[in-house]
Design a protein around this motif. Structure first.
Motif, PDB file in Angstrom:
ATOM      1  N   LYS A  83     -23.184 -46.369  -3.783  1.00 33.35           N
ATOM      2  CA  LYS A  83     -24.170 -46.760  -4.806  1.00 33.35           C
ATOM      3  C   LYS A  83     -25.606 -46.857  -4.286  1.00 33.35           C
ATOM      4  O   LYS A  83     -26.506 -47.223  -5.260  1.00 33.35           O
ATOM      5  CB  LYS A  83     -23.746 -48.042  -5.604  1.00 33.35           C
ATOM      6  N   GLY A  84     -25.923 -46.972  -2.969  1.00 39.07           N
ATOM      7  CA  GLY A  84     -27.132 -47.082  -2.698  1.00 39.07           C
ATOM      8  C   GLY A  84     -27.385 -46.562  -1.281  1.00 39.07           C
ATOM      9  O   GLY A  84     -26.436 -46.706  -0.390  1.00 39.07           O
ATOM     10  N   VAL A  85     -28.660 -46.006  -0.921  1.00 39.43           N
ATOM     11  CA  VAL A  85     -28.979 -45.702   0.649  1.00 39.43           C
ATOM     12  C   VAL A  85     -30.226 -46.464   0.902  1.00 39.43           C
ATOM     13  O   VAL A  85     -31.218 -45.871  -0.223  1.00 39.43           O
ATOM     14  CB  VAL A  85     -28.811 -44.074   0.591  1.00 39.43           C
ATOM     15  N   GLU A  86     -30.289 -46.771   2.025  1.00 45.12           N
ATOM     16  CA  GLU A  86     -31.961 -47.181   2.473  1.00 45.12           C
ATOM     17  C   GLU A  86     -32.060 -46.443   3.806  1.00 45.12           C
ATOM     18  O   GLU A  86     -31.098 -46.327   4.559  1.00 45.12           O
ATOM     19  CB  GLU A  86     -31.872 -48.775   2.696  1.00 45.12           C
ATOM     20  N   ILE A  87     -33.311 -46.037   4.062  1.00 41.96           N
ATOM     21  CA  ILE A  87     -33.533 -45.397   5.019  1.00 41.96           C
ATOM     22  C   ILE A  87     -34.594 -46.187   5.779  1.00 41.96           C
ATOM     23  O   ILE A  87     -35.463 -46.765   5.253  1.00 41.96           O
ATOM     24  CB  ILE A  87     -34.304 -44.044   4.908  1.00 41.96           C
ATOM     25  N   GLY A  88     -34.118 -46.613   7.155  1.00 35.29           N
ATOM     26  CA  GLY A  88     -34.916 -47.657   8.000  1.00 35.29           C
ATOM     27  C   GLY A  88     -34.846 -48.786   7.029  1.00 35.29           C
ATOM     28  O   GLY A  88     -33.804 -49.516   6.726  1.00 35.29           O
ATOM     29  N   ASP A  89     -35.927 -49.543   7.124  1.00 42.00           N
ATOM     30  CA  ASP A  89     -35.711 -50.978   6.225  1.00 42.00           C
ATOM     31  C   ASP A  89     -35.708 -50.658   4.542  1.00 42.00           C
ATOM     32  O   ASP A  89     -35.390 -51.804   4.061  1.00 42.00           O
ATOM     33  CB  ASP A  89     -37.068 -51.781   6.347  1.00 42.00           C
TER      34      ASP A  89
ATOM     35  N   PHE B 121     -35.410 -50.904   0.867  1.00 42.69           N
ATOM     36  CA  PHE B 121     -36.186 -51.635   0.125  1.00 42.69           C
ATOM     37  C   PHE B 121     -36.575 -52.951   0.802  1.00 42.69           C
ATOM     38  O   PHE B 121     -37.569 -53.670   0.145  1.00 42.69           O
ATOM     39  CB  PHE B 121     -34.914 -52.229  -0.853  1.00 42.69           C
ATOM     40  N   GLY B 122     -36.030 -53.151   1.917  1.00 41.71           N
ATOM     41  CA  GLY B 122     -36.942 -54.282   2.689  1.00 41.71           C
ATOM     42  C   GLY B 122     -38.479 -53.973   2.834  1.00 41.71           C
ATOM     43  O   GLY B 122     -39.139 -55.037   3.048  1.00 41.71           O
ATOM     44  N   ALA B 123     -38.729 -52.965   3.232  1.00 41.04           N
ATOM     45  CA  ALA B 123     -40.027 -52.561   3.485  1.00 41.04           C
ATOM     46  C   ALA B 123     -40.982 -52.920   2.421  1.00 41.04           C
ATOM     47  O   ALA B 123     -41.994 -52.997   2.620  1.00 41.04           O
ATOM     48  CB  ALA B 123     -39.996 -51.145   3.928  1.00 41.04           C
TER      49      ALA B 123
ATOM     50  N   HIS C  73     -39.424 -49.508  11.557  1.00 40.45           N
ATOM     51  CA  HIS C  73     -39.357 -49.810  10.086  1.00 40.45           C
ATOM     52  C   HIS C  73     -38.974 -48.515   9.471  1.00 40.45           C
ATOM     53  O   HIS C  73     -38.229 -48.665   8.337  1.00 40.45           O
ATOM     54  CB  HIS C  73     -40.466 -50.560   9.559  1.00 40.45           C
ATOM     55  N   ALA C  74     -39.477 -47.480   9.825  1.00 41.18           N
ATOM     56  CA  ALA C  74     -39.411 -46.175   9.100  1.00 41.18           C
ATOM     57  C   ALA C  74     -38.002 -45.512   9.221  1.00 41.18           C
ATOM     58  O   ALA C  74     -37.796 -44.443   8.614  1.00 41.18           O
ATOM     59  CB  ALA C  74     -40.507 -45.359   9.364  1.00 41.18           C
ATOM     60  N   GLY C  75     -37.253 -45.954  10.170  1.00 44.53           N
ATOM     61  CA  GLY C  75     -36.023 -45.256  10.205  1.00 44.53           C
ATOM     62  C   GLY C  75     -35.990 -43.810  10.913  1.00 44.53           C
ATOM     63  O   GLY C  75     -34.927 -43.062  10.673  1.00 44.53           O
ATOM     64  N   GLY C  76     -37.059 -43.866  11.901  1.00 47.53           N
ATOM     65  CA  GLY C  76     -37.003 -42.635  12.677  1.00 47.53           C
ATOM     66  C   GLY C  76     -37.657 -41.328  11.966  1.00 47.53           C
ATOM     67  O   GLY C  76     -37.418 -40.217  12.382  1.00 47.53           O
ATOM     68  N   ILE C  77     -38.152 -41.444  10.768  1.00 50.54           N
ATOM     69  CA  ILE C  77     -38.372 -40.437   9.924  1.00 50.54           C
ATOM     70  C   ILE C  77     -39.912 -40.738   9.200  1.00 50.54           C
ATOM     71  O   ILE C  77     -40.076 -41.756   8.648  1.00 50.54           O
ATOM     72  CB  ILE C  77     -37.660 -40.153   8.670  1.00 50.54           C
ATOM     73  N   ALA C  78     -40.750 -39.729   9.489  1.00 49.89           N
ATOM     74  CA  ALA C  78     -42.082 -39.737   8.847  1.00 49.89           C
ATOM     75  C   ALA C  78     -42.518 -38.576   8.181  1.00 49.89           C
ATOM     76  O   ALA C  78     -42.202 -37.620   8.712  1.00 49.89           O
ATOM     77  CB  ALA C  78     -42.887 -40.330   9.920  1.00 49.89           C
ATOM     78  N   GLY C  79     -42.665 -38.629   6.827  1.00 51.63           N
ATOM     79  CA  GLY C  79     -43.221 -37.329   6.274  1.00 51.63           C
ATOM     80  C   GLY C  79     -42.060 -36.715   5.811  1.00 51.63           C
ATOM     81  O   GLY C  79     -42.270 -35.358   5.843  1.00 51.63           O
ATOM     82  N   GLY C  80     -40.894 -36.836   5.988  1.00 49.30           N
ATOM     83  CA  GLY C  80     -39.792 -36.303   5.938  1.00 49.30           C
ATOM     84  C   GLY C  80     -39.296 -35.670   7.255  1.00 49.30           C
ATOM     85  O   GLY C  80     -38.407 -34.905   7.341  1.00 49.30           O
ATOM     86  N   ILE C  81     -39.977 -35.964   8.554  1.00 43.69           N
ATOM     87  CA  ILE C  81     -39.717 -35.319   9.839  1.00 43.69           C
ATOM     88  C   ILE C  81     -39.367 -36.320  10.734  1.00 43.69           C
ATOM     89  O   ILE C  81     -40.104 -37.464  10.699  1.00 43.69           O
ATOM     90  CB  ILE C  81     -40.807 -34.306  10.000  1.00 43.69           C
ATOM     91  N   SER C  82     -38.469 -35.836  11.750  1.00 50.55           N
ATOM     92  CA  SER C  82     -37.939 -37.037  12.648  1.00 50.55           C
ATOM     93  C   SER C  82     -39.215 -37.378  13.551  1.00 50.55           C
ATOM     94  O   SER C  82     -39.793 -36.479  14.028  1.00 50.55           O
ATOM     95  CB  SER C  82     -36.796 -36.744  13.413  1.00 50.55           C
TER      96      SER C  82
END
Ligand code: FMN
Length: 355
Positions: A240-246, A248-250, A275-284
């Motif tokens: 029911k939910g997925v968070e990437i990196g932080d 909702f905490g971000a 905090h970004a979970g290893g992804i920025a702009g959709g790219i690792s």
């Protein structure tokens, strides 16, 4: 219009129902020449399979996988890989009531509303039995990304979270909860057993970390790595939910707190945080790719719940069959598999465009 396929280059299609003779997957787009045998797939299925302890459903499926095509002399040929698991422990009598009434929290009503009919035995196509095939396909995906290590674990059950200070990766395989905190695993024994005995259920949060993902996998705009990860995880039953990196905490941090500060390192940039979970702009970015996945409590419970029959009459539904008190536990290997499947696809996409 059937939506049984996931992925762009590394694609897999699953078929089968809970109470059919077998379930299967076709994995397409796998590069040729990779070593692959049933023994490479089976351990992951063994991790997901039901009936292993009192904290999971007592349905007893051996989940023995067979490779039917796409492998010759132990190596992938580049053609479609057919995978098959026979269903051996389907007991339709446990589910006869579902034919007449809709189980709240299950897909019964929604499937009927959409298709006008449904295979009601064990939930048919909506059953999480299907996730066994993702785990099998995920094992193939792992052969495509040997540079990546994937680890998923349960971080929270019924609102009781692990203490990150107690994190011990070796502990994960030592308890029936995939729990990296020995003290939390001890508490969960009582918690989950109480829910099981009461015929109730609990939700869970599963965390997944992929290390070894190089910078550059993913794509801008409509094929973002995080968007595909979220879609893959959300496609798992009961998620029911997925968070990437932080996640909702971000949203609760300031820009300073959330900054993944960079500095020059010997092998490329070093990051002070992730905090970004290893992804920025959709790219690792080369940092570990991390996500958190929320599983709802198992819908099938012993307590009668108000519902309606197919004819629109009021009724109550109570589950008598065999069910997991916390589906997030058996969902953990499925989360790992979806991570592998998304990353394998993005590795091949990156190679296709950038060489
Ligand atoms: C590995 C796994 C096992 C599951 N086993 C059960 C189960 O025993 N009983 C149940 O009510 N739901 C179970 N589920 C969840 C249902 O399949 C799911 O809630 C249902 O199909 C409705 O879909 P939705 O929750 O994604 O909306 C399981 C989910 C997973 C991932």
């Amino acid at each position: 219009m059937s939506w049984n396929t996931f992925g762009r280059i590394f694609r897999f299609t699953t078929w089968g129902e809970s109470h059919g003779p077998a379930i299967g997957a076709v994995v397409d787009g796998c590069p040729p020449g990779l070593t692959l045998a049933e023994e490479d797939i089976q351990p992951f299925l063994d991790a997901r399979k039901p009936g292993q302890n009192k904290f999971t459903t007592q349905r007893n499926e051996p989940d023995a996988v067979r490779i039917l095509s796409g492998v010759f002399e132990g190596r992938t040929t580049g053609t479609s890989i057919g995978l098959l698991i026979e269903n051996t422990d389907q007991r339709s009598k446990d589910y006869s009531e579902i034919a007449k009434s809709y189980r709240p929290g299950h897909a019964d009503y929604a499937y009927d509303a959409k298709y006008g009919l449904r295979d009601y035995r064990g939930g048919g196509r909506s059953s999480a039995r299907e996730t066994a095939m993702r785990v099998a396909a995920g094992a193939v995906a792992r052969q495509v990304i040997p540079e990546v290590s994937i680890l998923a674990y349960v971080a929270e059950i019924g609102g009781d979270a692990i203490d990150p200070g107690n994190f011990d990766a070796d502990e994960i395989a030592r308890n029936p909860f995939w729990c990296p905190d020995a003290a939390a695993a001890k508490r969960w024994e009582a918690l989950v057993d109480e829910a099981r005995k009461a015929g109730s259920s609990l939700g869970a949060v599963v965390e997944c970390v992929a290390t070894g993902v190089p910078a550059g996998w993913g794509a801008p705009i409509y094929a973002k790595l995080d968007a595909d990860l979220a879609a893959g995880m959300m496609s798992i039953n009961a998620v029911k939910g997925v968070e990437i990196g932080d996640g909702f905490g971000a949203a609760r941090l300031t820009g300073e707190q959330n900054a993944d500060a960079m500095s020059p390192g010997e092998d490329g940039p070093e990051f002070a945080a992730n905090h970004a979970g290893g992804i920025a702009g959709g790219i690792s970015t080369g940092q570990p790719v991390t996500c958190r996945v929320a599983f709802k409590p198992t819908s099938s419970i012993l307590t009668p719940v108000d519902s309606i029959t197919r004819d629109g009459e009021a009724t109550q539904v109570r589950t008598k069959g065999r069910h997991d008190p916390c589906v997030g536990i058996r969902g953990t290997p499925v989360v790992e598999a979806m991570m592998a499947l998304v990353l394998a696809d993005h590795k091949l996409l990156h190679r296709a465009q950038c060489g």
